[in-house]
Design a protein around this motif. Structure first.
Motif, mmCIF file in Angstrom:
data_model
loop_
_atom_site.group_PDB
_atom_site.id
_atom_site.type_symbol
_atom_site.label_atom_id
_atom_site.label_comp_id
_atom_site.label_asym_id
_atom_site.label_seq_id
_atom_site.Cartn_x
_atom_site.Cartn_y
_atom_site.Cartn_z
ATOM 1 N N UNK A 92 24.079 -13.414 30.671
ATOM 2 C CA UNK A 92 23.603 -12.791 31.885
ATOM 3 C C UNK A 92 23.624 -11.266 31.752
ATOM 4 N N UNK A 105 11.099 -18.643 37.631
ATOM 5 C CA UNK A 105 11.405 -19.680 38.604
ATOM 6 C C UNK A 105 10.226 -19.747 39.582
ATOM 7 N N UNK A 108 10.397 -18.413 43.280
ATOM 8 C CA UNK A 108 10.760 -17.032 43.598
ATOM 9 C C UNK A 108 9.593 -16.085 43.351
ATOM 10 N N UNK A 112 11.899 -11.075 42.941
ATOM 11 C CA UNK A 112 13.118 -11.876 42.928
ATOM 12 C C UNK A 112 13.414 -12.412 41.542
ATOM 13 N N UNK A 116 16.843 -11.527 39.259
ATOM 14 C CA UNK A 116 17.666 -12.735 39.210
ATOM 15 C C UNK A 116 19.001 -12.560 38.459
ATOM 16 N N UNK A 117 18.997 -11.982 37.234
ATOM 17 C CA UNK A 117 20.288 -11.847 36.529
ATOM 18 C C UNK A 117 21.276 -10.976 37.308
ATOM 19 N N UNK A 119 21.289 -10.561 40.612
ATOM 20 C CA UNK A 119 21.704 -11.348 41.772
ATOM 21 C C UNK A 119 22.720 -12.405 41.378
ATOM 22 N N UNK A 120 22.492 -13.020 40.233
ATOM 23 C CA UNK A 120 23.417 -14.066 39.783
ATOM 24 C C UNK A 120 24.802 -13.496 39.551
ATOM 25 N N UNK A 121 24.842 -12.246 39.088
ATOM 26 C CA UNK A 121 26.132 -11.619 38.832
ATOM 27 C C UNK A 121 26.737 -11.108 40.124
ATOM 28 N N UNK A 162 12.522 -8.746 33.717
ATOM 29 C CA UNK A 162 13.760 -9.461 33.968
ATOM 30 C C UNK A 162 14.701 -9.344 32.770
ATOM 31 N N UNK B 305 19.323 -17.496 31.949
ATOM 32 C CA UNK B 305 19.413 -16.080 32.321
ATOM 33 C C UNK B 305 20.774 -15.760 32.922
ATOM 34 N N UNK B 306 21.696 -16.715 32.923
ATOM 35 C CA UNK B 306 23.063 -16.337 33.236
ATOM 36 C C UNK B 306 23.701 -16.964 34.448
#
Ligand code: ATP
Ligand code: MG
Lengths: 248, 842
Positions: A92, A105, A108, A112, A116-117, A119-121, A162, B305-306
């Motif tokens: 990530x 995705x 999205x 977005x 994404x990476x 947001x994921x973190x 991204x 992607x994580x």
């Protein structure tokens, strides 16, 4: 593994990587002991015939798949020693990807997908970096669109954005221009080249196209799961010639 | 990640909406049940409260038998003379005697007035405002022997007015009274559907057959006195067999009695709600499994992607939670509306409930939301775990990934669960313990659902064979689609399997119960005509003089009077029957196992063989028993007979009965006749004046007994239909998802020349195969469970096991037809796909 020369820092390194599929007689060695270094702030191309193990190498070095034996290191960290949680975090935060297709995705929007990476973190998006990437890639007026509403080239550019949004140590791109026409390919490759030259990004890209490879600083040739050759400062012609000698 | 979840929900609105329906229905049922029973509680509590709130003490007869439900205990009446005694106790301000029993008004059209199962009260009308809330709103209190006061609701509904004449049915038969006044409780014109007839004290005593006696005495103490002391003083003046209790005790007894009735009712409804949710859970599980399967690449991409495993897991669960919450909210709202609907439904089956303002408690909201969300999230746990196992590399290829359990582990898990279920069920049926039975059945269903994928391929392929032959290429591909993913086929059919299994259980139970009932009447009754009460209500007991009249009618060759009563055997209160022995041979068939029927005449006790076996009784054994009137005594077992539907478990002679019961009340008269229609007419004519009695031929009698079983079954089927409906949603959902998933494939088929109608045939074939698969397993499973259930009910009179094959086949056909119906929408959607667009989709 403090492999440093005067001013070239190592971004990733494979040590005797082996990836075997199947068992017994039917066993296939996608990678038959690959050792290779990818330097930081350089643009490396990986080439080789179909089935030579290029994608497999990318996957094992990017922590998407686990090798049968050997080690793969990112910034000195051995991926094979990490658990799934740490590996995911590393992917990530330190690695970016661009695949040949199905990068986004579908539910999205472009914006977005790009963030994404981050947001994921659970981190905040670096607004100026985001704007920079979006302008560089010419995506400013596409941000609200979904993947299904964008062309293949646009989708690949979103995937590039991204891949870079987290300022990763290394970007892996597996035939990112495989589905694009020569204009769209050139745009994307120029962008990648610029991000190496101007922002010191490290990129490893798989490609079949000698012209595409000429955008790189160095080309690594694979065949039957082994590194068979490499070439510094390639041009389309020199690559083509090398391929011809390897093929014969 | 929250955004991914939300967008995921929005992107799959349709599929999730279908899932939500399953939850909505279940939660609607739960909320509806709670609102309805809470409303009933409030209504009844208000009623009881308004009657007893002013009373400090009540004097009454001691309960004849110890019972859990003190409010409905049988009590001997107390002497009227006690009233004067109690009034003399210092501290007593008011003491009013009440006589109450059951009488019924006769409507102008000749029918008996009763609001469903609500009491039809007859009381002495002497309202002292200090004791009772009852007041006259029109006219005056009754003063003459044939005066009556009517409750305002009945007067309104049937347009009765003061000074009008009205017929009233009591234990004495029908009499005509004059309405002297209209009364109501406080400001409410109805008391939860109770009808009320108020008479003068002597009239009330005469009608209730309690001359110079009272049911109880209600007491209000002088303000400022020591209540406990007054209570003790009252107790001192009371004779043996009479007790004094506080008003609070009476109120508590009445309330808890109502609670018991209502809790039975709400438990029954909640069981159906749970069944609906259980079936719904399969639907949810299936939908989420398919969604996760379809999103494998998307989930893999997220992982690449994580996204951590936990993030993916949480996102699937969050999606379930949001859908569950929305659906539960909607279900809650609909539940309130349904509370009214259930009331209507029950009314349709002859069960009327009193009206009252809807009560909406916090508990209703909490339980509905918690159960709705809980079921959804738990059902999504499995799919979420599968989502987590998707490896990041899956984003890169087209390879089919099967992240499910390995087949072996699956089979073992299913078999273990199934075996556990059988054990639970067996011990639950043996005890009997409903919750254990439910748990066992649930485990069996889950076990079979887990095992189903192992045999869904061969079974679906066999079911689909005729489709290939009859429907050509559409049928062939439909069949192939139904077997290409065995797990999905099994999951989809699981919900229908549960629904059909329950339907089969009910079918077998009802067939066996009604066959047993008819069978047991066949082998019990020889009489041609049976005179019995229309209700189980006191008001309908046969007038003691009537049997003689009937016996002496020309053409009546034999008559037997059957009495009923309670007595105590060992520690338990049992029902007992008494028969007059003259002419017995021509009216009732009694097969003696040992001893003799004649011993009845010598005061012996006869028991049926089941009871004898259970209590280890043999002819000649002494039995300790207790009668309310005469107290404990020892009887001898004079004979043992085969179980008999008319005379029940314990039988005594009528002479003995009369000497041990205060007011002998015949429950039925069985007549053997010369078979002419004239005698039937004469009997009908003789019985006509007595409202609440009916004359039936033996055949009619049997039919009405089974009709009772069937009426309840109608309600059960209606409720099970809900479960089947939810199961169908599962099929619609799966087909819809399959169509979306195979967009490309369908486009390709169309491109190479498949016609629209062939596409429809393909989808419909798949639907029918799915439905048939679920129905077959369900019906087989249900047949097994049904036979087990019936076998366990042997001691309760269900002695014949019948598997209604024709009915089960009809259910199977119905299930297939419903499956076909479920395919309508997905089939249309598939047929309408634009070919070019479908191929371009990726
Ligand atoms: N999951 C798998 N199972 C079995 N064999 C595999 C699997 N994935 C890859 N292989 C084999 O490993 C070898 C290398 O595959 P890989 O995808 O790395 O090739 P590639 O160099 O990327 O080829 P291309 O240029 O066609 O993309 C091939 O022989 C392939 O058949
Ligand atoms: Mg490749």
């Amino acid at each position: 593994m403090t492999a440093t020369t005067t001013n070239v820092v190592e971004a990733a390194r494979a040590i005797d990587l082996v990836k075997a599929y199947g068992a017994g007689q039917a066993q296939v060695h996608a990678l038959a002991g690959v050792s290779v270094r990818f330097e930081a702030s350089r643009f490396t191309a990986v080439m080789g015939p179909s089935g030579s193990g290029k994608s497999t190498l990318m996957h094992c070095m990017a922590g998407l798949d686990r090798p049968t034996s050997g080690q793969s290191l990112i910034e000195g960290t051995d991926l094979t020693s990490l658990g799934d949680g740490r590996l995911t975090e590393l992917r990530r935060d330190r690695i970016g990807f661009v695949f040949q297709s199905f990068n986004l995705v579908p539910t999205l929007t472009a914006a977005e997908n790009i963030t994404l990476p981050v947001d994921l973190a659970g981190r905040k998006v670096d607004k100026s970096w985001f704007d920079h990437l979006v302008t560089q890639l010419g995506l400013a007026n596409r941000l609200g669109h979904r993947p299904s509403e964008m062309s293949g080239g646009q989708q690949q550019r979103v995937a590039c954005a991204r891949a870079l949004i987290n300022r990763p140590a290394l970007v892996f791109a597996d035939e990112p221009t495989g589905n694009l026409d020569s204009n769209a390919s050139a745009e994307l490759l120029t962008f990648l080249q610029h991000s190496v030259a101007e922002m010191g990004q490290s990129i490893v890209m798989v490609t079949h196209d000698p012209h595409g490879a000429s955008f790189a600083d160095r080309v690594v040739f694979l065949s039957d799961g082994r590194v068979v050759d490499e070439l510094e400062a390639p041009t389309a012609d020199s690559v083509l010639e090398r391929m011809r000698t390897l093929g014969s | 990640m929250g955004r991914v979840t939300l967008k995921g929900i929005l992107a799959h609105k349709l599929r999730l909406a279908l899932t939500a329906i399953a939850i909505i229905l279940g939660v609607t049922f739960i909320a509806g049940t709670y609102v309805l029973t809470d409303t009933l509680h409030a209504t009844f509590d208000a009623l009881v409260g308004s009657i007893y709130q002013n009373i400090d003490f009540q004097v009454r007869g001691v309960a004849q038998f110890p019972t859990k439900d003190a409010a409905t205990a049988t009590r001997n009446p107390i002497s009227e003379s006690l009233l004067a005694t109690v009034r003399k106790v210092p501290g007593v301000e008011v003491a009013e005697g009440t006589v109450s029993g059951s009488v019924q008004f006769v409507a102008p059209d000749g029918t008996l007035i009763a609001n469903g199962g609500e009491p039809t009260l007859g009381v002495n009308f002497d309202p002292n405002p200090q004791v009772s809330d009852l007041r006259i709103v029109e006219g005056r209190a009754p003063s003459a022997p044939y005066d009556v006061v009517m409750d305002a609701a009945t007067a309104q509904k049937y347009h009765f007015h003061v000074a009008q004449r009205v017929k009233i049915l009591s234990a004495l038969g029908t009499d005509t009274f004059t309405i002297s006044g209209i009364a109501q409780y406080g400001s409410a014109n109805t008391l939860a559907g109770v009808t009320l007839a108020g008479f003068t004290l002597p009239t009330a005593q005469r009608l209730m057959q309690e001359p110079r006696q009272l049911s109880n005495i209600n007491i209000v103490t002088r303000p400022g006195t020591d209540q406990a002391a007054v209570g003790r003083a009252i107790a001192r003046v009371l004779p043996k067999g009479v007790q004094v209790v506080t008003g609070k005790t009476v109120l508590a007894e009445q309330t808890s009695s109502i609670d018991q009735d209502l809790s039975f009712f709400s438990t029954a409804l909640l069981i159906f709600a749970l069944i609906a949710l259980f079936v719904g859970a399969f639907t949810i599980f299936n939908t989420f499994s398919i969604l996760v399967g379809q999103r494998t690449r998307e989930l893999a991409l997220l992982r690449a992607v994580g996204a951590t495993r936990r993030q993916v897991f949480r996102s699937v669960l969050a999606e379930a939670a949001i859908v569950g919450l929305l659906a539960s909210g909607i279900g809650l709202g609909l539940g309130v509306l349904t509370a009214l609907g259930i009331e209507e439904l029950l009314r349709g089956f002859g069960i009327t409930l009193p009206a009252g303002a809807l009560v909406f408690e916090a508990r209703t909201v909490i339980v509905s939301l918690a159960v709705g969300v809980g079921v959804t999230v738990v059902s999504a746990l499995g799919p979420a775990r599968r989502a987590v196992r998707v490896p990041p590399v899956a984003a890169l290829g087209d390879r089919e990934l099967d992240a499910g359990f390995p087949a072996r582990r699956r089979a073992v898990a299913g078999a273990v669960l199934f075996a556990l279920g059988v054990v639970f069920l067996a011990s639950g049926l043996a005890k009997p313990e409903v919750s254990l039975v439910g748990l066992g059945a649930a485990a069996i269903f889950l076990g079979v659902a887990i095992l189903a994928p192992t045999f869904s391929r061969p079974l679906a392929s066999v079911i689909g064979r005729p489709f290939v032959r009859v429907l050509g290429v559409g049928g062939r591909i439909g069949r192939e689609n139904s077997i290409r993913n065995p797990r999905r086929t099994a999951q989809t059919a699981a919900a229908l399997m549960v629904g059909m299994a329950l339907v089969a259980v009910m079918a077998i139970y009802s067939a066996s119960a009604s066959r047993s009932t008819t069978g047991s009447f066949d082998s019990a009754v020889r009489a041609d005509l049976i005179v019995s009460t229309t209700s189980s209500d006191e008001a309908g007991t046969v007038n003691p003089g009537l049997p003689h009249v009937l016996a002496s009618l020309p053409g009546v060759t034999a008559s037997t009077v059957v009495y009923g009563g309670q007595f105590e055997v060992g520690q338990t209160v049992e029902q007992l029957k008494a028969i007059s022995s003259g002419g017995l041979a021509d009216t009732i068939i009694v097969h003696m196992v040992s001893g003799s029927l004649g011993s009845l005449r010598h005061g012996s006790l006869l028991v049926d063989s089941t009871t004898a076996r259970r209590n280890h009784l043999a002819v000649g054994d002494p039995v300790r028993v207790k009668f309310a009137l005469s107290g404990p005594t020892t009887m001898r077992v004079g004979g043992i007979y085969q179980p008999n539907a008319v005379i029940g478990s314990y039988l005594i002679g009528d002479a003995f009965y009369r000497s041990h019961y205060a007011d002998p009340t015949p429950g039925a008269v069985l007549l053997d006749t010369d078979g002419s229609s004239r005698v039937e007419m004469l009997v009908r004519h003789a019985v006509a004046p007595y409202r609440g009695l009916q004359v039936q031929t033996a055949a009619e009698f049997k039919k009405s007994e089974t009709a009772q079983v069937n009426r309840v079954l109608g309600l059960v089927y209606a409720l099970l239909a809900l479960a089947v409906l939810i199961a169908l949603i599962s099929i619609v959902n799966t087909l819809m998802l399959s169509v979306l998933e195979r967009t490309r494939e369908i486009g390709l088929l169309r491109a190479v020349g498949m016609r629209r109608h062939q596409v429809r045939t393909m989808i419909r074939s798949e639907a029918v195969i799915l439905a048939a698969f679920g129905a077959i397993i369900g019906l087989l499973l249900g047949a097994g469970l049904g036979v087990a259930l019936v076998a366990s009910l042997g001691s309760q009179g269900v002695t014949i096991t019948t598997v209604p094959i024709a009915e089960l086949v009809a259910f199977f056909v119905l299930a297939c037809a419903l499956g076909l119906g479920a395919a309508t929408w997905p089939a249309r959607r598939a047929a309408r796909l634009d070919v070019l667009q479908a191929i371009a989709t990726n």
